[in-house]
Enzyme design. Sequence first.
Site, mmCIF file in Angstrom:
data_model
loop_
_atom_site.group_PDB
_atom_site.id
_atom_site.type_symbol
_atom_site.label_atom_id
_atom_site.label_comp_id
_atom_site.label_asym_id
_atom_site.label_seq_id
_atom_site.Cartn_x
_atom_site.Cartn_y
_atom_site.Cartn_z
ATOM 1 N N CYS A 151 0.868 -1.179 0.000
ATOM 2 C CA CYS A 151 0.000 0.000 0.000
ATOM 3 C C CYS A 151 0.898 1.219 0.000
ATOM 4 C CB CYS A 151 -0.867 0.023 1.253
ATOM 5 S SG CYS A 151 -2.121 -1.260 1.234
ATOM 6 N N GLU A 207 1.648 -3.538 -5.746
ATOM 7 C CA GLU A 207 0.586 -4.532 -5.699
ATOM 8 C C GLU A 207 -0.681 -3.958 -6.333
ATOM 9 O OE1 GLU A 207 0.254 -6.398 -1.882
ATOM 10 O OE2 GLU A 207 -1.851 -6.905 -2.231
#
Lengths: 839, 469
Positions: free
Chosen positions: B327, B361
């Site tokens: 994140c 990601e």
Amino acid sequence: MAKAAKAAGSSARFRQRKISVKQTLAVLKQSDIPDLEEEQQRELQQIETGVEKGEEEEHHLQAAINSSIAQSTGAKVEKIYIPTPDASQVWKEYDRFYSSSFHEPASYIRTSVTVEETSGCLYNMDDEDAEFLKTCKPPISEDDFEEVMHRFEVTISEKQPFVSIDVSNLLSFEEMAQHIEDGIRQVQEDPTSPEYILAQLQSSLGITVNGTKGKNEGKAFLATFKKIGAVIYPHWRARKVERKGQSIVPHLKFEDHEKDDSDPYVCFRRRELRQVRKTRRTDVLSIERLRRMQAEMETAKQLVEMVATREFTRKAALKAEWDVFEDRCAIKTLKRELGIKGEDEDLVAQKKRKVEPKKEEKAEKASTPVRGGKAAGSAASAQAAAAQAAAAGSGSPSVSSTHVPPNVSIPPSKIPNMDLITIAQVVRDKDEAIAKAVREKLRLRADADRDWHNLTNSGYIPYCEYLNAEVSSSGEPPVPQYSSINEMAYFEKHNASHRYTTKSDFNKDLASMVGNKPFADAQVYGAIVGDDGELRLSDATSTSSPVDRVIPRSSFMSMRKRVGRGGRMWMDRRGLQRNTVLKPSSLAKNSLDDTAESEADEVAMERLADRQKYDRETEPTRQMSSYDKDPSQLNGISSDTQSIRFGSMLLSKAYENYREVFQQRQQQLMMLQQQILQQQQQQQMRNRQQSHPPGDPGAGLGGGQGAGGGAGGSRNNSPAPGTNGPQSKMHNAAPMGYNKQGMTPSQHQQYQQMQQQQQQQQQQQQQRKMGVAPMNAASAAAAMAAQPRRSSGSPDGQRFNGLPNGGAMANGVLPNGMSQRMMPGGDMKQKSELAKVDA
Amino acid sequence: MALAEADLPNGKTNGKASGSEETPAPVQKVDMNVAINELRVGCKVHVEKDGEDRVAEILSVQMRRGNLEFYVHYVEFNKRLDERIAATRVDLSQGVIWPEPEKPKKPLSGAAKESSKEKKKNPSKKQKLTDSAATTPGANSEDVMDLDNLQVNGTTQDPDNFNRDEEIEKLRTGGSMTQSSHEVARVRNLQRIVLGNHVIEPWYFSPYPIELTEEDEIYICDFTLCYFGSKKQFERFRSKSTLRHPPGNEIYRDEAVSFFEIDGRKQRTWCRNLCLLSKLFLDHKTLYYDVDPFLFYCMTRRDEKGHHLVGYFSKEKESAEGYNVACILTLPQYQRHGYGRLLIDFSYALSKAEGKTGSPEKPLSDLGLLSYRAYWADTIIELLMEKGKQEMTIEDIASVTAMTTTDVLHTLQTYNMLKYYKGQHIICLTDSVCEKYEKMLKKRRRKVNSELLKWKPPVFTAAQLRFAW
């Protein structure tokens, strides 16, 4: 998107669709390639963004993407930002809450303190608490209030973790106070609790860690708690009930016992163990490692315990010693006071036990210089000698049992009071015992072997009995050939223990066998040849005399050829001894044929001596010590080699033997025919004998040399090839030079006559006895040799050089009163060949 | 802005009509006679937003101080723009679209229209996926890529076929911190947060203690990130707390910012606080599982009060998929100042130090995508322009920039730099790219100076990577 795909498909025939990341791509500016055909380029298509599909189509994102795409194609578009909620407001009270006290360290910050460690008391009072505090009398400080509240919360979570089920069960203040006090005391007394350790550290190092409670703080808190706890408790209880047993400060929802995945407020769940693929091998390995570690820890623990025990014991010992000393002091004063006079032995510390070890140490010290390389002469004293022996025996730095490792000091009282033996002594004793046992074994072995001879060196040759039977039955003295075969024959006759072939022999020789003496000392070579020229061996009585026994051995002679000055060739021989047997008389007989009238003057003697200097080929004094003492040892050859040698010898000889017998038979038949012819010839020859020249062409030899015996041998067609070898070597050994010296032509003629007679006799004998044994042939040869003769080398003699020891023996056993001589350099080639054979 | 709206009228009422033309199957039943108090969750109504008329879905209905309030999600707007509106802003004259009848009991499920659209699209999309899988076996080999079908990890999942159990299983084993938005509460639960000297409106739901959601604003400590519903509590806490920087090791410091590396396992409280905070601004972040398997790289600005958190990114200690970022967030008060680019740059600096290539990601958020695309483009353009190289492979670019080859190709395609010239692929520095480079030179953006990075890739034992108690 579908459109784009279609478009890409339509242009696929023009362009490569795939690209390798390893493919080198030219980097070109658009301005440099004006001929770039835009039609061939890919239609701008949707490229996967990595954004979730639903969001990808969002208004603002699309706007932004399109604007950037437009930019990339050269269009002038304003940059579009995705609108976000407001974050621009500034909090006006900021400075009230955050103080300006931070100083940037010069180095990068490294820390591992946690939020809890830096946050002081974890209970933070809220407005409700503040309200309550205002009403409190006497006023309570905020810190104390928070501390007490925190303690309540902690205690209740420990003691009543499920209080939220039924809040009415909440602990009363008395119970709570008790638990809190217990808790604090427990923490203070538990030496493993972090609080305790921290308190210890703080007190010992004089440091304080912010926001943590030390020992004193605990006590201080207890005092505060007693003061205000009861006041705060109702408030806390009310708040707790209001919260239905939950903690007053709201906290995150963690996973409950029943899993509730749907509650979005449940967070930070424990992740299940990632399933690691396990193999048994790793398990085994880690278990093994753990076990080893445990064992090591155990060992360490034991060691520590042992050290502790030792130290305690030592302390007790010291104490005891001290007590003894004090008692002695008391006794001394008592004695003095009471006027007791006597021996003061009991007052003196007895150090008897220390004495012995000291002596040992002295011995050790004495041994060191000797070991250090000093002459043995210094070890004159008994002590030093003993020490040396000890040192020698040990072979390594001798560590006696009294030696104490330097870092471990054993009190003298602990050294056992006993005679101590050095390791060196022990080792020496052991070595001696072993040596003694070996010696004893050897002696026993020698006893057992006393009546036995090891003849493996000269090879036992089994041969047919019928050959031998003739000899034994004829009663004719066997003619020793001095080959190993002859040896065997001899032993067979006189010592039946060596013969196993027939029963008859055994029975016949049983008596003699019993009477036989072992020939333990059959090493004398010189005795073979008697002064009278007779073979001692032929005398049956002499068998009882061990001295006369001839066991021919290999001649320990070695030769060397070298080139002297003027190209002269020299043959050096080693292992010869002066011929002590040389006698002037025999010399005279031998050499003075031509000059009979002259007397033996010194010069001549000297010359003779010089000439005969190397005549003896064998060493009479050479002791066959290994032979009689230890039959198992032969010539220092290993038993393995011997067995191989012996085995191969047996085979080859047996074969030879058989072949010879076969050949002999054939030859005898031929000889019979020849004999008839010869007799006729002889008669003719006798008629013309007077006019015959000395160099008979029939001899097949160099005429000047007057080949006598050799010629006879060859003309005789070597009656027994098996025995021919030694004989011919005998010829070889006879130096040629002597022929001229010792023979006149007339003598030669006489000799020839005699030879012929001899041959006749022999042939008659052979006729008489059809089974011709080697003995027979040997006897013939011996008979010939008995006459003074000079033989020249026979060419076929070399054929049999392969027989062991044959050549060497030949000289020694010539049944001539005059010893045969070899002239150095006389027959160089043949001698060197002999040497080869011997080697 | 105006241009964009003109281009994309789908969000407006007219646009929606065209959308339904495209997918004629679900007949949108527009009910013209609905009273305001008959509206319930799931209904789609026309709402006035910034002077425009937009369709919005009602996510919750509340009575506040006697007034009826709706929490609405504007169709085709990001969720961060969802808001609470007074009943007066709802225009009932344009009618109400009732939720799908087959899903009346699922008020929090996806918007009816959206889902039906998706369903129509699904077959063709799947077809395409399977086709490409069948016809391009080269996609399996590592260095050959199909330009027509560049796959990005994490985006192939069909949101409608989303399987809850599968998703959780993926979370469990994959270590990912993202989660489908369908599974979290769709209603923002905090009104305002006070963080440092900023008052910020949260964007999304975050699982702070449910008691705090009742407060108008919550106070979050700038250093410990602890949260308090009561100002008195916050005051007390601030008076005691001594932490002045993220509780980890500083691994980078330049004149403007510092970076701290924090291990989720060692600083559980702090990292949890950080995750709760960042969840307020990250839609796809999940707090389903704990922070243990992550390292947190936090960017701070220094002043006389301490190190203030500007942004951070988390990174799996061991990423099976080769992600170098899980994140990533720049706090809203620092957005549009280039900090996001600096964070991304730092994440690639770490990858360079590790000697690996990496990629963030997926899925990316809209802002994330734009930030990354901008960074990728700038990095590649700078590389190509500065080095002045005549030729390069995609792999070369990847190894120099620590970007994955997919991202490199992706970027080259996005900026139309991959051309086909005389039978060969070339990298074409288009005029617009050159222009962009000129602009970049003028801007002089902040960059990570790798010499100031004092960091070794942390190594963890197998035991340290196990996430159980």
